[in-house]
Design a protein around this motif. Structure first.
Motif, mmCIF file in Angstrom:
data_model
loop_
_atom_site.group_PDB
_atom_site.id
_atom_site.type_symbol
_atom_site.label_atom_id
_atom_site.label_comp_id
_atom_site.label_asym_id
_atom_site.label_seq_id
_atom_site.Cartn_x
_atom_site.Cartn_y
_atom_site.Cartn_z
ATOM 1 N N PHE A 1 -1.628 8.558 -24.682
ATOM 2 C CA PHE A 1 -1.876 7.721 -23.500
ATOM 3 C C PHE A 1 -0.840 6.608 -23.400
ATOM 4 N N SER A 2 -0.452 6.097 -24.550
ATOM 5 C CA SER A 2 0.556 5.048 -24.545
ATOM 6 C C SER A 2 1.872 5.588 -23.976
ATOM 7 N N ARG A 3 2.221 6.812 -24.346
ATOM 8 C CA ARG A 3 3.449 7.410 -23.827
ATOM 9 C C ARG A 3 3.327 7.774 -22.348
ATOM 10 N N LEU A 4 2.160 8.263 -21.975
ATOM 11 C CA LEU A 4 1.940 8.577 -20.558
ATOM 12 C C LEU A 4 2.166 7.342 -19.689
ATOM 13 N N THR A 5 1.543 6.230 -20.087
ATOM 14 C CA THR A 5 1.644 5.041 -19.235
ATOM 15 C C THR A 5 3.013 4.372 -19.345
ATOM 16 N N LEU A 6 3.712 4.588 -20.467
ATOM 17 C CA LEU A 6 5.086 4.080 -20.564
ATOM 18 C C LEU A 6 5.988 4.846 -19.595
ATOM 19 N N ASP A 7 5.830 6.182 -19.582
ATOM 20 C CA ASP A 7 6.626 6.994 -18.652
ATOM 21 C C ASP A 7 6.367 6.559 -17.205
ATOM 22 N N THR B 1 -5.349 5.305 -13.595
ATOM 23 C CA THR B 1 -6.347 5.767 -14.567
ATOM 24 C C THR B 1 -7.280 6.813 -13.951
ATOM 25 N N ILE B 2 -7.576 6.689 -12.655
ATOM 26 C CA ILE B 2 -8.423 7.689 -11.997
ATOM 27 C C ILE B 2 -7.706 9.045 -11.962
ATOM 28 N N VAL B 3 -6.427 9.034 -11.581
ATOM 29 C CA VAL B 3 -5.658 10.285 -11.520
ATOM 30 C C VAL B 3 -5.591 10.932 -12.903
ATOM 31 N N ALA B 4 -5.256 10.146 -13.909
ATOM 32 C CA ALA B 4 -5.109 10.718 -15.258
ATOM 33 C C ALA B 4 -6.441 11.283 -15.756
ATOM 34 N N LEU B 5 -7.497 10.508 -15.591
ATOM 35 C CA LEU B 5 -8.810 10.967 -16.047
ATOM 36 C C LEU B 5 -9.204 12.259 -15.332
ATOM 37 N N ALA B 6 -9.069 12.252 -13.997
ATOM 38 C CA ALA B 6 -9.483 13.418 -13.213
ATOM 39 C C ALA B 6 -8.696 14.663 -13.618
ATOM 40 N N MET B 7 -7.384 14.532 -13.724
ATOM 41 C CA MET B 7 -6.561 15.707 -14.037
ATOM 42 C C MET B 7 -6.809 16.231 -15.443
ATOM 43 N N LEU B 8 -7.125 15.351 -16.352
ATOM 44 C CA LEU B 8 -7.331 15.792 -17.737
ATOM 45 C C LEU B 8 -8.692 16.478 -17.908
ATOM 46 N N VAL B 9 -9.745 15.897 -17.331
ATOM 47 C CA VAL B 9 -11.063 16.512 -17.558
ATOM 48 C C VAL B 9 -11.263 17.788 -16.737
ATOM 49 N N ARG B 10 -10.482 17.963 -15.680
ATOM 50 C CA ARG B 10 -10.674 19.216 -14.947
ATOM 51 C C ARG B 10 -10.018 20.372 -15.717
ATOM 52 N N ARG B 11 -9.017 20.072 -16.519
ATOM 53 C CA ARG B 11 -8.300 21.132 -17.231
ATOM 54 C C ARG B 11 -8.835 21.359 -18.647
ATOM 55 N N LEU C 1 3.538 10.187 -8.555
ATOM 56 C CA LEU C 1 4.137 9.930 -9.875
ATOM 57 C C LEU C 1 3.079 10.034 -10.981
ATOM 58 N N PHE C 2 1.895 9.452 -10.738
ATOM 59 C CA PHE C 2 0.809 9.545 -11.736
ATOM 60 C C PHE C 2 0.483 11.018 -12.010
ATOM 61 N N GLY C 3 0.461 11.804 -10.921
ATOM 62 C CA GLY C 3 0.142 13.224 -11.050
ATOM 63 C C GLY C 3 1.185 13.972 -11.873
ATOM 64 N N GLN C 4 2.465 13.726 -11.555
ATOM 65 C CA GLN C 4 3.524 14.439 -12.290
ATOM 66 C C GLN C 4 3.521 14.068 -13.766
ATOM 67 N N ALA C 5 3.356 12.791 -14.048
ATOM 68 C CA ALA C 5 3.365 12.359 -15.453
ATOM 69 C C ALA C 5 2.164 12.946 -16.197
ATOM 70 N N LEU D 1 0.804 -1.219 0.000
ATOM 71 C CA LEU D 1 0.000 0.000 0.000
ATOM 72 C C LEU D 1 0.841 1.274 0.000
ATOM 73 N N LYS D 2 1.899 1.279 0.787
ATOM 74 C CA LYS D 2 2.733 2.477 0.857
ATOM 75 C C LYS D 2 3.352 2.786 -0.522
ATOM 76 N N TYR D 3 3.714 1.741 -1.242
ATOM 77 C CA TYR D 3 4.251 1.914 -2.593
ATOM 78 C C TYR D 3 3.200 2.542 -3.506
ATOM 79 N N VAL D 4 2.002 1.977 -3.484
ATOM 80 C CA VAL D 4 0.945 2.473 -4.363
ATOM 81 C C VAL D 4 0.607 3.932 -4.027
ATOM 82 N N VAL D 5 0.606 4.264 -2.734
ATOM 83 C CA VAL D 5 0.332 5.642 -2.321
ATOM 84 C C VAL D 5 1.403 6.586 -2.889
ATOM 85 N N THR D 6 2.656 6.162 -2.832
ATOM 86 C CA THR D 6 3.745 6.973 -3.392
ATOM 87 C C THR D 6 3.580 7.143 -4.898
#
Ligand code: HEM
Length: 516
Positions: free
Chosen positions: A171-177, A450-460, A143-147, A134-139
């Protein structure tokens, strides 16, 4: 026949299990008095069409939850029944291997966790699952946010220039990064650069996908490897990826040797939280091929799948503006203009439902592959050892018998205050991450990503299909791709106000989202 049915009755009476009786009688008296699996005659051509799971859906409507598909000497069992899927994946999973899948992916994944079977799988699953604690996933959430922020900057430029964007490749590049950093602390930076290594990863991926839909394994012909320009390119790409991996393992090993940290359950190095670092610190053998196979497997498993989920989510949203409005309302009020945190994952309920529903309509991969290792009973049918089986998640997820308005994109079908849908609470009619002992190890990671990416993209931004965009049609490799990309027009939204984040301990995280 009368004799075999009498024998069957007496064997059952003395307590011999149904499966064993089935096996004994199938063997002693041909098919015994069991029904035969319905058989559909196929042609390789139909199955090689753009998306092979589409004809399988039509056949499912005709032949039902289990049928046999025969091409000349070769045959497959196609399973679209939740209780049979549960039997194969969970209740009797020991009797099944990855079969053809392992054969196809051998060249790139070796005996990595996805194709591995038996003892190798057991040992490696035990080593790898703890790394995704869990601690890893939280960290990883930051990373999801920065990418995603890097992607936002790119889209910002496109919005300014009035240029349309092809979202599938972005999206392919986002998830590769993301997966590069997450698995071995390597920044592909593919959203900004086209380096040789990025191209090599894509060459290897395309090859894996082509092989999985190719009926004739030309790559197995010895001289072909040397004379085919394409196979030479694949070999060169594989070599580059492997050399890079070796270098990353060496760098990481030095870090582990120098650090003071004691290894423990939630061990994580803040500078390098990667899965590789965890594995080396836990005592994994640096020189082993198995370690490289597992790293490569996670790179591929965690890359195309998440990219495909995002691609199809944005496609679905482009057709449902009312869903987008609800989504934006939630994201504005929960996140405002800051980066998402673990606390937000619990609050972005509707956003989560949009992802749940997108994974129902576009499951990645659309079929799961198995081979029977022994004789077994599937529902009322006896099967032999050595059967190749496709569990069509696509059919399960779109069955008119299992869902209301099965083909409709309706995030509301999953109540926001209800449990997070998974294979267990949906009784194997919903399998976005598989089920049983071989369930995805990255499910929580991928959900948050996917939740982070979706949320950050549709809010902007607002996204629309671009004028004159090519029609969005499906094709398959391991995941569902579009045939000609997802061309969209991006426009900026007005910036939402800043909503402060609340602190919460990881203990309060919604347990229904976490692994079992
Ligand atoms: C297995 C889906 C992301 C690593 C699976 C399986 C599915 C799946 C359906 C089961 C395959 C089978 O039973 O044959 C997805 C989806 C993802 C995703 C839809 C993204 C939305 C990830 C990520 C990682 C990952 C991010 C790595 C960090 C794995 C591994 C396995 C697996 C290692 C094999 C587990 C085993 O056999 O023990 N995934 N996955 N996946 N996934 Fe994922």
């Amino acid at each position: 026949s009368g004799l075999s049915s009498m024998l069957k009755k007496s064997l059952l009476k003395v307590g011999v299990p149904k499966e064993v009786v089935g096996f004994l009688l199938g063997w002693a008296a041909g098919e015994g008095d069991y029904p035969e699996i319905p058989e559909a005659k196929g042609s390789v051509k139909a199955i090689r069409s753009e998306a092979f799971f589409i004809p399988l859906y039509e056949l499912y409507l005709t032949y039902g939850g289990i049928f046999r598909l025969t091409f000349g000497p070769k045959s497959f069992l196609i399973v679209s029944d939740p209780s049979i899927a549960k039997h194969i994946l969970r209740d009797n999973s020991k009797a099944y291997s990855k079969g053809i899948l392992a054969e196809i992916l051998e060249f790139v994944m070796g005996t990595g966790l996805i194709p591995a079977d038996g003892e190798v799988w057991r040992v490696r699953r035990r080593a790898i699952v703890p790394a995704l604690h869990l601690k890893y996933v939280v960290t990883m959430i930051s990373l999801f946010g920065q990418a995603t922020d890097r992607l936002c900057k790119k889209l910002d430029d496109a919005a300014s220039d009035g240029e349309d964007v092809e979202m599938e490749s972005l999206f392919s590049r986002l998830t590769l990064d993301i997966i590069g950093k997450a698995v071995f602390n390597y920044d592909f930076d593919s959203l900004t650069n086209d380096t040789g290594i990025v191209e090599a990863v894509y060459t290897v991926l395309r090859e894996a996908e082509d092989r999985s839909v190719s009926p004739i394994p030309v790559w197995e012909i010895p001289i072909w490897k040397d004379i085919s320009p394409r196979q030479r390119k694949v070999s060169a790409a594989l070599k580059l990826v492997n050399d890079t991996l070796n270098e990353l393992v060496a760098i990481c090993k030095r870090m582990v040797d120098e650090e003071e940290l004691q290894f423990h359950e939630e061990y994580m190095n803040e500078q390098d939280p990667s899965i590789l670092h965890f594995l080396l610190a836990s005592g994994d053998d640096v020189s082993s091929k198995q370690l490289r196979d597992d790293l490569m497997t996670m790179l591929i498993a965690g890359h195309e799948t998440s990219a495909a989920v995002l691609t199809w989510t944005f496609y679905l949203l482009s057709k449902e503006p009312s869903v987008v409005s609800k989504l934006q309302e939630e994201v504005d009020s929960v996140l405002g203009d800051r980066f998402p945190t673990i606390e937000d994952m619990k609050k972005l309920r509707y956003t989560t439902r949009v992802i749940n529903e997108s994974m129902r309509l576009y499951p990645q991969p659309p079929v799961l592959i198995r081979r029977s290792l022994e004789n077994d009973m599937l529902g009322e049918y006896p099967i032999n050892r050595g059967e190749d089986i496709f569990i069509s998640v696509w059919n399960l997820h779109r069955s008119p018998n299992l869902w209301d308005e099965a083909d409709k994109f309706q995030p509301e079908r999953w109540p926001v205050d209800g449990p997070n849908p998974n294979e267990t609470n949906q009784n194997f009619k919903y399998l976005p991450f598989g089920g049983g002992p071989r369930k995805c190890v990255g499910d929580l990671f991928a959900s948050y990503e996917t939740i982070v990416a979706l949320a950050m993209l549709v809010r902007r931004f607002n996204f629309q299909m671009a004028v004159g965009a090519p029609p969005v049609e499906m094709t398959t490799g391991a995941t569902i791709h579009t045939t000609q990309g997802l061309k969209m027009t991006v426009t900026r939204r007005i910036k939402p106000p800043i909503v402060p984040s609340l602190q919460m301990s990881t203990k309060e995280i919604d347990p229904s989202m976490s692994k079992d």
